[in-house]
Design an enzyme around this catalytic site. Structure first.
Site, PDB file in Angstrom:
ATOM      1  N   ASP A  41       0.857  -1.184   0.000  1.00 17.32           N
ATOM      2  CA  ASP A  41       0.000   0.000   0.000  1.00 17.32           C
ATOM      3  C   ASP A  41       0.896   1.237   0.000  1.00 17.32           C
ATOM      4  O   ASP A  41       2.113   1.137   0.153  1.00 17.32           O
ATOM      5  CB  ASP A  41      -0.882  -0.046   1.255  1.00 17.32           C
ATOM      6  CG  ASP A  41      -2.063   0.903   1.197  1.00 17.32           C
ATOM      7  OD1 ASP A  41      -2.246   1.580   0.171  1.00 17.32           O
ATOM      8  OD2 ASP A  41      -2.811   0.960   2.187  1.00 17.32           O
ATOM      9  N   GLU A  85       2.560   5.028  -4.029  1.00 21.15           N
ATOM     10  CA  GLU A  85       2.514   5.977  -5.152  1.00 21.15           C
ATOM     11  C   GLU A  85       3.822   6.765  -5.361  1.00 21.15           C
ATOM     12  O   GLU A  85       4.113   7.081  -6.519  1.00 21.15           O
ATOM     13  CB  GLU A  85       1.336   6.942  -4.967  1.00 21.15           C
ATOM     14  CG  GLU A  85      -0.016   6.287  -5.049  1.00 21.15           C
ATOM     15  CD  GLU A  85      -0.343   5.464  -3.809  1.00 21.15           C
ATOM     16  OE1 GLU A  85      -1.073   4.459  -3.953  1.00 21.15           O
ATOM     17  OE2 GLU A  85       0.124   5.801  -2.714  1.00 21.15           O
ATOM     18  N   ASP A 137      -9.155   3.646  -1.843  1.00 22.30           N
ATOM     19  CA  ASP A 137      -9.974   4.074  -0.715  1.00 22.30           C
ATOM     20  C   ASP A 137     -11.338   4.574  -1.160  1.00 22.30           C
ATOM     21  O   ASP A 137     -11.634   5.782  -1.135  1.00 22.30           O
ATOM     22  CB  ASP A 137      -9.238   5.164   0.063  1.00 22.30           C
ATOM     23  CG  ASP A 137      -7.946   4.649   0.675  1.00 22.30           C
ATOM     24  OD1 ASP A 137      -7.806   3.422   0.804  1.00 22.30           O
ATOM     25  OD2 ASP A 137      -7.079   5.464   1.028  1.00 22.30           O
TER      26      ASP A 137
END
Length: 953
Positions: A529, A532, A605
């Site tokens: 997770d 990015e 999300d």
């Protein structure tokens, strides 16, 4: 529970409560996007005088040596005549065209490595190309049917791909190609926009006419409180790509929007900003927006009833894409990227299946996953202790809910130091994991890319000693940002020295004295997770663009690749834990072209709303188009507390997604399915059992995708590429080649749905067996909360396993049921693929791959229906190159006792006279009042060839 430190971080995180547009740039706030859009606006304002300033040196040698795969030549710019560029035009196998352009002998080097991370290897060159020089054009004819033509115009430069004389895709047809050359501040004085009497801007100052009359964010740029220094100056790349005869474009994930991408410019624009590709941590993202999300794949399909074509634009920097649907039925797109070279692949099709195969040959396919990973995954932020995990598992068993995987979010780790357990709450991690594994289940544990800057954290300490951490803009020391652990640094996975180091961390045994994750097991899956990367105190909640990576590249050059490398190396690390290696499971949030080779993704999300449930389907379909088929959205939504009706509907969406996980934010109420009141609890149990019964369908679809690149979830346009009425449909889809068509309900209070049918074919209700023949191309189905709109296409055979089990590995020896849905001619086909689900033995031929068929003969006399149906099973692996295949291979022997326990024949029409196994043995059967033939326990093995004959007269 959350620690005080976590609470503090949530307060610091600017988007913790809702999506805030002010946290992310619009095009007007991005200097290079402003410049690119202004270029397009000037071109539109002066269409008669506007032309591209770029021309090429004619490749005259092609006239003497026409059998070349392509050419390299110089490119000149009339607005900057002293700046030189170089162009490569190459034709590869399958008709793929690669166009590259770079600055030649410039002050600096442009980033040119994006393609090497995405491609599986250098594409093979075509050996069937014939070039001619025709005045101001070079023309190449190629392809098995010689129906492909590539035309390169010299002045101005334009490249057009034709099929059968019809334009498929045009580069620089609108003259928006512009590669900003490297310069110094001294030789880059403000441009003068002076227009003398009777003189045009072009005559007075051609550079101003093309580039604008101000230096807009050339050397630095401020957004909110952050200033992005730009030591290399302007280096953006603008290119128009036009599909003159294709009215629909798809792809460029990841965005929350329709599958058929809407316009962002022009009279019918739905959005005011272009679609953005810039991996970003976007909390509670909007359900209809061109805003960039967690992953970026610069691949766009264009489709019409006549053909499909695609472009893969191998850029790793922030990219904005304007889309305009034009009156004549085509689509104009404008791609504006911050840095990098021009490196465009034209994929000629001509069908969607061809395009998927062409892209797969460039970037690879998704591997065959571990079988358990396509079961049901139960997750939340956070299961708080070892006993919590054990308690959840016990409740699943007590309530007879199947589940394969339990997940742990960030709170398992001591002070968010990944690989290190919080011993107060998880005192026995290995024992806990083995308790889960005892009934065939698995654990997945999160490992994020940020490392807590603490010398008592072995992972950070070793990474710092190796010098493999991302550097700040000075190029010295280590970049320090803020994430879950507080002060953090990030491993630079572009640095080769980081690779072996990262792989060593996942070893469950200490090797050469190096610290490794000994408090784990070889079966644990990994969740990547925040890759990015997410940086709480960074611009746009990510890393500053002027940070420095290995090789001196700025983060702006590699941003969209960064998260992919983290997941890629994690996949390799998990795979290397065992010898021989087993198939690992890695879930990633950030991704790029080629990420499909290393695991699954989810849509991030999302919110617990009907709108997010609906758009999640569209996003998963778009990811499939983008080459990433192992995808899903969080069931129930990450944020919020969905009402029971919504949760039941969302479980249907999840059950018909390749990746099926329920997940929830730390602030949400517990919503494990066993906590629901009746009837909702039983409804969700039935949905989970349906998913498990259909695992043979899903696993067979994954095998097909791993070979062909065609996505698991197939939109209407992929299944019926000539049916224009289906090109915009994105709320129903087919599952692989199985013939299953599903339309999940994504609106409150719905009691029935209308499903679009593109063909004159019978479709059967999966649950009632009722035969539907579409009226006006639609079938209306009841869709109460206990009903799923699921149809079997006539001509399909669906293999299922109907015994309820606690987890998928426990189904290995369960018998099969075959639903045989005869088409209007009385025929059907299907297949099932099996292997051990864990190792790579399938590459050595250790598989069972059976094809099922039903062939009918007509009855005697005029107007008679089916007289006889022969249902058979044949070995597909024997006629296909599947390693060193042996029909009695090790795996086949291990499942030699698995039988087919039931045949259900739909569409027979009338009661048969006899049902016999080929060879004469009569079988037990019944013919229901609904006209369904049920053949009970034919006592045939799934590994054998066999045939059943149904005689109706």
């Amino acid at each position: 529970m959350r620690s005080p430190g976590t609470l503090l971080l949530l307060l610091l995180l600017p988007t913790a409560l809702a999506f805030k547009p002010s946290d992310f740039k619009t095009c007007s706030q991005s200097g290079f996007c402003r410049r690119g859009r202004a270029l397009a606006a000037r071109a539109q304002e002066s269409p008669s005088s506007w032309h591209s300033p770029y021309s090429i040196e004619p490749p005259e040698f092609l006239a003497l040596a026409p059998r070349q795969q392509g050419f390299t030549t110089s490119v000149y710019s009339s607005i900057h005549p002293n700046v030189k560029f170089v162009l490569d035009v190459i034709i590869h196998e399958e008709g793929i065209v690669r166009v590259r352009m770079d600055e030649e002998d410039g002050l600096r080097k442009r980033y040119n490595e994006a393609a090497q991370w995405a491609l599986i290897g250098e594409p093979k060159l075509s050996d069937d190309v014939l070039w001619t020089i025709d005045g101001e054009k070079a023309k190449a004819v190629y392809g098995p049917k010689k129906d492909m033509k590539l035309v390169v115009d010299f002045n101005p430069l334009k490249i057009t791909l034709f099929r059968h004389g019809k334009e498929q895709v045009v580069l620089n047809g609108r003259g928006l190609l512009h590669m900003e050359h490297f310069r110094t501040k001294e030789d880059s004085k403000p441009l003068e926009h002076i227009e003398g009497e009777g003189q045009s801007v072009l005559q007075v100052n051609p550079a101003a006419w093309f580039e604008g009359d101000t230096q807009d964010a050339f050397w630095d740029e401020t957004f909110s409180t952050w200033t992005d220094t730009k030591p290399k100056g302007p280096e953006s790349l603008s290119l128009d790509i036009t599909f003159p005869n294709h009215a629909h474009v798809y792809g460029i994930p990841q965005h929350a929007t329709n599958l058929s991408l809407p316009s962002t410019t022009g009279p019918i624009a739905r959005h005011t900003d272009p679609f953005r590709l810039y991996n970003a941590d976007v909390f509670e993202y909007l359900s209809d927006s061109p805003t960039s999300l967690y992953g970026s794949i610069p691949l766009m399909h264009a489709h019409s009833a006549n053909s499909t074509v695609a472009v893969f634009n191998a850029l790793a920097s922030e990219t904005w894409i304007d889309i305009a649907h034009v009156e004549k039925g085509g689509v104009e797109t404008h791609w504006i990227s911050e840095s990098g070279i021009l490196d465009v692949f034209l994929l000629p099709g001509p069908t969607p299946t061809d395009v998927f195969a062409q892209y797969a040959h460039l970037t690879g396919t998704a591997p065959l996953p571990a079988h358990w990973s396509i079961g049901y995954h139960q997750c939340r932020w956070n299961y708080v202790s070892s006993d919590d995990i054990r308690g959840v598992q016990n409740r699943f068993d007590e309530e007879d809910f199947p589940v394969d995987v339990f997940w742990l979010d960030i709170e398992y780790a001591e002070d968010h130091r990944y690989f290190m357990w919080n011993k107060k709450t998880f005192p026995d991690p290995v024992e806990m994991t083995r308790d889960v594994e005892a009934v065939g289940r698995k654990m997945v544990v999160i490992v994020d890319p940020h490392l807590k800057r603490a010398n008592d954290y072995p992972v950070y300490k070793r990474a710092s000693e190796l010098g493999v951490l991302v550097k700040p803009k000075s190029g010295e020391g280590e970049y320090e940002g803020w994430c879950w652990p507080g002060s953090s640094s990030w491993i630079d996975f572009f640095h080769p020295a980081s690779w072996d180091f990262w792989i060593s961390l996942f070893k469950t045994k200490t090797i050469d004295g190096q610290w490794s994750w000994t408090e784990s097991t070889d079966n644990v899956g990994i969740w990547n997770d925040m890759n990015e990367p997410s940086v709480f105190n960074g611009p746009e909640i990510t890393m500053p663009k002027d940070n420095v990576h290995y090789g001196g590249w700025e983060h702006r050059d590699v941003h969209n690749i960064n998260g992919m490398l983290f997941a890629n190396l994690t996949f390799q690390a998990a795979e290397a834990r065992t010898d021989p290696p087993r198939r690992p499971f890695v879930l990633t949030r950030a991704f790029y072209a080629g990420s499909q080779r290393f695991g699954a993704m989810w849509t991030g999300d999302n919110l617990g709303t009907w709108e997010h449930m609906a758009v999640g389907i569209k996003m998963v379909l778009a990811n499939g188009v983008g080459g990433m088929p192992f995808a899903g959205s969080d069931v129930g939504g990450f944020f919020g507390n969905p009402e029971p009706e919504m949760l039941v509907r969302w479980y249907v969406v999840g059950a018909f997604s390749p990746f099926f996980r329920a997940h929830a934010h730390i602030d949400t109420k517990r919503r494990e399915p066993y906590l629901l009141e009746e009837p909702y609890k039983s409804l969700v149990r039935d949905i989970l059992r349906l998913r498990y019964s259909m695992l043979p369908v899903w696993y067979t679809a994954f095998r097909e995708t791993s070979e062909s690149g065609v996505p698991i979830l197939r939109p209407q346009y992929v299944m019926f590429p000539e049916d224009e009425a289906g090109f915009g449909i994105d709320d129903q889809y087919y599952i692989g080649s199985s013939g299953l068509l599903v339309k999940p309900v994504t609106q409150k209070g719905v009691m029935e749905v209308s499903m679009y049918i593109a063909e004159d074919q019978v479709y059967y209700d999966y649950f009632t067996n009722h035969a539907h023949r579409p009226q006006n191309r639609h079938i209306t189905l009841p869709a109460n909360l206990d009903q799923i709109p699921l149809l079997i296409r006539g001509g399909s055979i669906i293999p299922t396993r109907e015994r309820p089990r606690r987890s998928s590995p426990l189904m290995k020896h369960d018998p099969f049921t075959l639903r045989i849905a005869l088409d209007t001619s009385g025929n059907a086909r299907g297949e099932v693929y099996l292997d051990d689900g864990e190792t790579y033995g399938y590459g050595r031929g250790h598989v069972v791959w059976r094809g099922f068929g039903a062939e009918s003969t007509k009855g005697k006399g005029k107007g008679q229906g089916i007289g006889m149906v022969r249902i058979s099973s044949v070995d597909l692996a024997a006629s296909t190159e599947v390693g060193a295949y042996d029909p009695m291979n090790e795996f086949a022997r291990s499942v030699g006792d698995v039988r087919v326990e039931k045949l259900v024949v739909l569409g027979l029409g009338k009661k048969p006279l006899s049902v016999v196994l080929d060879g004469g043995r009569e079988l037990e059967w019944e013919f229901t009042s609904e006209g369904v033939l049920v053949i009970k326990d034919p006592a045939v093995r799934v590994v054998d060839d066999w045939a059943v004959v149904v005689q109706s007269e």
